[in-house]
Design a protein around this motif. Structure first.
Motif, PDB file in Angstrom:
ATOM      1  N   PRO A 252       0.841  -1.209   0.000  1.00 50.06           N
ATOM      2  CA  PRO A 252       0.000   0.000   0.000  1.00 50.06           C
ATOM      3  C   PRO A 252       0.873   1.255   0.000  1.00 50.06           C
ATOM      4  CG  PRO A 252       0.069  -0.957   2.196  1.00 50.06           C
ATOM      5  CD  PRO A 252       0.835  -1.885   1.305  1.00 50.06           C
ATOM      6  N   LEU A 253       0.564   2.179  -0.899  1.00 48.56           N
ATOM      7  CA  LEU A 253       1.343   3.404  -1.023  1.00 48.56           C
ATOM      8  C   LEU A 253       0.719   4.522  -0.208  1.00 48.56           C
ATOM      9  CD1 LEU A 253       2.062   3.391  -4.869  1.00 48.56           C
ATOM     10  CD2 LEU A 253       3.512   2.530  -3.029  1.00 48.56           C
ATOM     11  N   PRO A 254       1.537   5.382   0.365  1.00 55.51           N
ATOM     12  CA  PRO A 254       0.988   6.541   1.085  1.00 55.51           C
ATOM     13  C   PRO A 254       0.482   7.592   0.100  1.00 55.51           C
ATOM     14  CG  PRO A 254       3.380   6.628   1.062  1.00 55.51           C
ATOM     15  CD  PRO A 254       3.000   5.329   0.435  1.00 55.51           C
ATOM     16  N   ARG A 255      -0.276   8.544   0.632  1.00 57.17           N
ATOM     17  CA  ARG A 255      -0.758   9.636  -0.196  1.00 57.17           C
ATOM     18  C   ARG A 255       0.385  10.592  -0.512  1.00 57.17           C
ATOM     19  NH1 ARG A 255      -5.804   8.719  -2.407  1.00 57.17           N
ATOM     20  NH2 ARG A 255      -7.091   7.640  -0.869  1.00 57.17           N
ATOM     21  N   GLY A 256       0.198  11.381  -1.556  1.00 62.03           N
ATOM     22  CA  GLY A 256       1.201  12.377  -1.908  1.00 62.03           C
ATOM     23  C   GLY A 256       1.901  12.030  -3.202  1.00 62.03           C
ATOM     24  N   ALA A 257       2.334  13.070  -3.906  1.00 63.39           N
ATOM     25  CA  ALA A 257       3.013  12.900  -5.184  1.00 63.39           C
ATOM     26  C   ALA A 257       4.509  13.089  -5.013  1.00 63.39           C
ATOM     27  CB  ALA A 257       2.467  13.894  -6.211  1.00 63.39           C
ATOM     28  N   GLY A 258       5.260  12.508  -5.925  1.00 68.94           N
ATOM     29  CA  GLY A 258       6.714  12.641  -5.914  1.00 68.94           C
ATOM     30  C   GLY A 258       7.389  11.364  -6.348  1.00 68.94           C
ATOM     31  N   VAL A 259       8.677  11.458  -6.617  1.00 67.24           N
ATOM     32  CA  VAL A 259       9.472  10.295  -7.007  1.00 67.24           C
ATOM     33  C   VAL A 259      10.098   9.710  -5.748  1.00 67.24           C
ATOM     34  CG1 VAL A 259      11.386   9.459  -8.398  1.00 67.24           C
ATOM     35  CG2 VAL A 259       9.926  11.281  -9.273  1.00 67.24           C
ATOM     36  N   ARG A 260       9.751   8.462  -5.447  1.00 65.01           N
ATOM     37  CA  ARG A 260      10.221   7.805  -4.229  1.00 65.01           C
ATOM     38  C   ARG A 260      11.094   6.604  -4.611  1.00 65.01           C
ATOM     39  NH1 ARG A 260       6.186   9.271  -0.462  1.00 65.01           N
ATOM     40  NH2 ARG A 260       7.508   8.389   1.178  1.00 65.01           N
ATOM     41  N   ARG A 261      11.892   6.168  -3.663  1.00 63.96           N
ATOM     42  CA  ARG A 261      12.809   5.041  -3.880  1.00 63.96           C
ATOM     43  C   ARG A 261      12.209   3.803  -3.214  1.00 63.96           C
ATOM     44  NH1 ARG A 261      17.679   3.148  -1.138  1.00 63.96           N
ATOM     45  NH2 ARG A 261      19.159   2.287  -2.649  1.00 63.96           N
ATOM     46  N   LEU A 262      11.843   2.812  -4.046  1.00 62.40           N
ATOM     47  CA  LEU A 262      11.305   1.556  -3.526  1.00 62.40           C
ATOM     48  C   LEU A 262      12.428   0.526  -3.498  1.00 62.40           C
ATOM     49  CD1 LEU A 262       7.858   0.114  -4.014  1.00 62.40           C
ATOM     50  CD2 LEU A 262       9.770  -1.433  -4.393  1.00 62.40           C
ATOM     51  N   THR A 263      12.611  -0.102  -2.349  1.00 63.15           N
ATOM     52  CA  THR A 263      13.754  -0.993  -2.127  1.00 63.15           C
ATOM     53  C   THR A 263      13.285  -2.354  -1.635  1.00 63.15           C
ATOM     54  OG1 THR A 263      15.042   0.939  -1.460  1.00 63.15           O
ATOM     55  CG2 THR A 263      15.984  -1.213  -0.991  1.00 63.15           C
ATOM     56  N   ALA A 264      13.862  -3.406  -2.199  1.00 56.37           N
ATOM     57  CA  ALA A 264      13.647  -4.776  -1.710  1.00 56.37           C
ATOM     58  C   ALA A 264      14.933  -5.247  -1.047  1.00 56.37           C
ATOM     59  CB  ALA A 264      13.280  -5.703  -2.865  1.00 56.37           C
ATOM     60  N   VAL A 265      14.816  -5.746   0.183  1.00 57.48           N
ATOM     61  CA  VAL A 265      15.980  -6.140   0.978  1.00 57.48           C
ATOM     62  C   VAL A 265      15.752  -7.544   1.518  1.00 57.48           C
ATOM     63  CG1 VAL A 265      17.466  -5.564   2.929  1.00 57.48           C
ATOM     64  CG2 VAL A 265      16.341  -3.735   1.643  1.00 57.48           C
ATOM     65  N   VAL A 266      16.774  -8.410   1.392  1.00 64.49           N
ATOM     66  CA  VAL A 266      16.713  -9.748   1.970  1.00 64.49           C
ATOM     67  C   VAL A 266      17.720  -9.847   3.113  1.00 64.49           C
ATOM     68  CG1 VAL A 266      15.933 -10.904  -0.122  1.00 64.49           C
ATOM     69  CG2 VAL A 266      18.371 -10.604   0.266  1.00 64.49           C
ATOM     70  N   ASP A 267      17.404 -10.694   4.051  1.00 62.15           N
ATOM     71  CA  ASP A 267      18.278 -10.925   5.206  1.00 62.15           C
ATOM     72  C   ASP A 267      18.271 -12.417   5.495  1.00 62.15           C
ATOM     73  OD1 ASP A 267      19.900 -10.587   7.395  1.00 62.15           O
ATOM     74  OD2 ASP A 267      18.273 -10.074   8.759  1.00 62.15           O
ATOM     75  N   ALA A 268      19.459 -13.013   5.526  1.00 62.92           N
ATOM     76  CA  ALA A 268      19.588 -14.446   5.767  1.00 62.92           C
ATOM     77  C   ALA A 268      20.731 -14.683   6.740  1.00 62.92           C
ATOM     78  CB  ALA A 268      19.839 -15.205   4.468  1.00 62.92           C
ATOM     79  N   PRO A 269      20.656 -15.711   7.563  1.00 66.38           N
ATOM     80  CA  PRO A 269      21.748 -16.005   8.490  1.00 66.38           C
ATOM     81  C   PRO A 269      23.011 -16.431   7.755  1.00 66.38           C
ATOM     82  CG  PRO A 269      20.084 -17.747   8.533  1.00 66.38           C
ATOM     83  CD  PRO A 269      19.524 -16.638   7.729  1.00 66.38           C
ATOM     84  N   ASN A 270      24.157 -15.935   8.236  1.00 67.09           N
ATOM     85  CA  ASN A 270      25.477 -16.286   7.696  1.00 67.09           C
ATOM     86  C   ASN A 270      25.659 -15.881   6.230  1.00 67.09           C
ATOM     87  OD1 ASN A 270      26.090 -17.567  10.198  1.00 67.09           O
ATOM     88  ND2 ASN A 270      25.050 -19.430   9.499  1.00 67.09           N
ATOM     89  N   ASP A 271      24.951 -14.851   5.800  1.00 73.70           N
ATOM     90  CA  ASP A 271      25.081 -14.366   4.426  1.00 73.70           C
ATOM     91  C   ASP A 271      26.459 -13.727   4.264  1.00 73.70           C
ATOM     92  OD1 ASP A 271      24.859 -13.279   1.917  1.00 73.70           O
ATOM     93  OD2 ASP A 271      22.832 -12.528   2.209  1.00 73.70           O
TER      94      ASP A 271
END
Length: 628
Positions: A252-271
């Motif tokens: 779900p996106l917040p209200r408001g206009a503008g160019v935003r940075r969408l990031t996908a991050v993974v976290d795993a043990p012993n990476d």
């Protein structure tokens, strides 16, 4: 070998012509008979010796004239080819890179062919001190260069080649040294799928592809964030080595206009590698809907076309359906909406799709931006009592030259379901034509126009959904047709000027794809790196092209400015940081390995001297036995 054999045959024939009769004792006594030798045995040995001298002289001279080699071919040492892509450094694999350099040290030759994002020749000392920094791992350019030099190759790589099929085309006598990495846990974000544009307050679909390294992963977490705001988080199941998985999230996106940075991050043990745990893209959030689909007569076509619009082209769209005069519903939730709101949304849309009454509210005629005016075929008249009525079937058969004809030329027209068509489309450039009953008159089903930067497509007919429901090639044709239509319309975005980067996900080492608006064919772009300098770039669209590629950028954040318009761009690390299963090394033939042919006899002095000596000895011998 053939030239030597031919020279030997001719030399023996020549010697036989000169001394054969003497050896048989049938020579003319006045011209060439022996003076003092009477015994047949002595005469035969003399003829044999003199004939051998003549044959040897002939052989030397003929071999030189025929270009025979002066020796056996010399095998060429294979040319070392070193993969210098960044993948060597993933997971702190310094030991693997050292093994690759050690392999270079034991090979023959003073030069090494470096390959990655380009192919170039380097001295052995320079190759031993090189650091892997190429952002691609393409092998084919190096093979092309080695083939031009007539050399076999010794490929030294970690096996993670982007064109692994090139190993099947290695020259004979080549070999591959694949350095194995130790098994280490590594979880990476391989791909990120999201719409380029979105409307504030909406919920978007985000697809994230994750990939494991060469060790089994017990699990981990995946989160999606917009700037610093976390939108979604999921727990990941275990992954086998080099396995990939696509995870779908609703954010779900917040209200408001503008160019935003969408990031996908993974976290795993012993990476062991953190540089591939994050993948980001710029998301342009606007207050107005990017695509609005208005249908005054909703049918099955509308449902299938919306599926392509949202799923294949990845454009967020709001659809409004009129189910009865004055009664409107929002597609999906079927929540009631007022006609005033529908008209407002249609006016604000960057791309308007109007299905049904194409003159509804007069919006289409007033718009400056892109639009699709789609007039479905009217329902066939009911048959009267005692009459049999059958509507005319129109079969698509041709895609005339148009801005998207390159996509439509490959449609399987012979297997597409017929369409229902009312009146033909008038005006513009024909896009698709259909014929009544496959052999009757033809009509234009769709046409395109582009005036003052505003792109418009007109379509007349119904029954396109039948293509999608049949599956197979017919379904692919449906997706190709409507995908090409929306892709071409989305270029103008309601803006008649400028140029901008295509796609939301950009990686280092991959060319930039610039899409044209409705402005001039030559545009000047200013690229500014965050915390760095600015450079200008001239983008030229030749031959009415809609997309132009330019050189890649290094990883970082950039701002693209075209006139008064700006666009935020995130360039991610190259794909070399994402684990890739090593390619299998196919069998390589050893027969026919490249070799260097010996110099021809004509370029050497000793054959001349030998032929001269043999002829001189023969001359003295002839005089000794009484021959002229």
């Amino acid at each position: 070998m053939t030239r030597w054999l031919l020279a030997a045959v001719i030399a023996l024939v020549g010697a036989w012509v000169a001394y054969g009769p003497l050896w048989r004792g049938t020579a003319n006594r006045e011209g060439s008979a022996l003076r003092d030798i009477a015994r047949p045995v002595t005469r035969g040995w003399a003829a044999l010796a003199l004939g051998g001298l003549r044959a040897g002289a002939y052989l030397c001279l003929l071999a030189m004239l025929l270009g025979a080699p002066a020796g056996a071919p010399t095998p060429l040492a294979p040319l070392p080819v070193l993969d210098v892509s960044e993948s060597w450094l993933r997971g702190d694999a310094g030991a693997a890179w050292q093994m690759a350099k050690d392999s270079i040290g034991v090979l023959a030759g003073d030069t090494v062919l470096l390959t990655g994002d380009s192919s170039r020749i380097a001295l052995r000392a320079d190759a031993m001190g090189a650091t892997p920094s190429d952002q691609r791992s393409a092998l084919q350019p190096a093979l092309d260069q080695a083939t031009a030099l007539g050399r076999a190759v010794v490929v030294i790589t970690d096996g993670e080649l982007e064109d692994g099929a090139s190993l099947r085309r290695l020259p004979a006598g080549s070999r591959v040294i694949a350095v194995e990495r130790p098994a280490r846990a590594d979880l990476a974000v391989a791909d990120l799928e999201l719409p380029v544009y979105a409307t504030g307050g909406d919920t978007i679909d985000v697809g994230v592809t994750i990939t494991a390294g060469n060790a089994t992963l017990s699990g981990g977490t995946l989160s999606v964030a917009l700037d610093e705001l976390e939108l979604a988080r999921v727990t990941l199941q275990p992954l086998e080595p080099f396995a990939s998985r696509r995870v779908s999230l609703r954010a779900p996106l917040p209200r408001g206009a503008g160019v935003r940075r969408l990031t996908a991050v993974v976290d795993a043990p012993n990476d062991v590698e953190s540089r591939n745990d994050t993948l980001a893209a710029a998301l342009d959030i606007t207050d107005r809907p990017r695509v609005v689909f208005v249908s005054t007569v909703p049918d099955l076509d509308v449902r299938e076309v919306l599926r392509v619009l949202r799923g294949t082209v990845m454009l967020p769209a709001r659809a409004y359906l009129r189910i009865a005069p004055g009664i409107w519903r929002e597609e999906g939730t079927l929540a009631p909406v007022s006609e005033t709101l529908v008209r407002q949304r249609a006016n604000e849309a960057g791309l308007l799709v109007l299905h049904g009454d194409t003159a509804w509210s007069g919006i289409a005629a007033e718009r400056r931006g892109a639009s699709l005016l789609w007039a479905p075929a009217p329902a066939p008249a009911a048959a009267r009592a005692g009459e049999f009525s059958r509507p005319v079937e129109w079969f698509p058969f041709r895609a005339p030259p148009s801005p998207i004809s390159t996509v439509l030329e490959g449609l399987p027209f012979d297997s597409l379901a017929p369409l229902d068509i009312g009146t033909a489309v008038e005006g513009g450039t024909p896009l698709l034509e259909a014929r009544a009953g496959r052999s009757g008159t033809s009509r234009v089903v769709a046409s395109v126009t582009s005036a003052s930067g505003a792109r418009q497509i007109r379509i007349a007919g119904s029954g396109f959904a039948e293509w999608a429901l049949r599956g197979g090639r017919s379904s692919d044709a449906f997706t190709a047709l409507w995908g090409a239509i929306f892709d071409w319309l989305a270029v103008s975005e309601g803006d008649g000027n400028g140029v901008w980067l295509s796609g939301g996900l950009i990686r280092a080492g991959e060319p930039l794809r610039w899409r044209r608006g409705g402005g001039d064919s030559l545009q000047t772009v200013v690229l500014s790196r965050e915390g760095g300098t600015s450079d200008s770039l001239a983008i030229r669209f030749e031959n009415d092209a809609d997309v132009v590629e330019t050189s890649a950028l290094s990883a970082g954040r950039y701002t693209v400015r075209v006139g008064e318009r700006t666009q935020a761009v995130v360039v991610n690390p190259s794909r070399e940081w994402v684990p890739r299963a090593p390619v299998a090394v196919p069998p390589i033939p050893s027969a026919g390995a490249p070799s260097r042919a010996a110099r021809p006899l004509l370029e050497r002095l000793w054959p001349f001297l030998l032929a001269l000596i043999l002829l001189s000895v023969e001359w003295f011998g002839r005089r000794a036995v009484g021959l002229r």
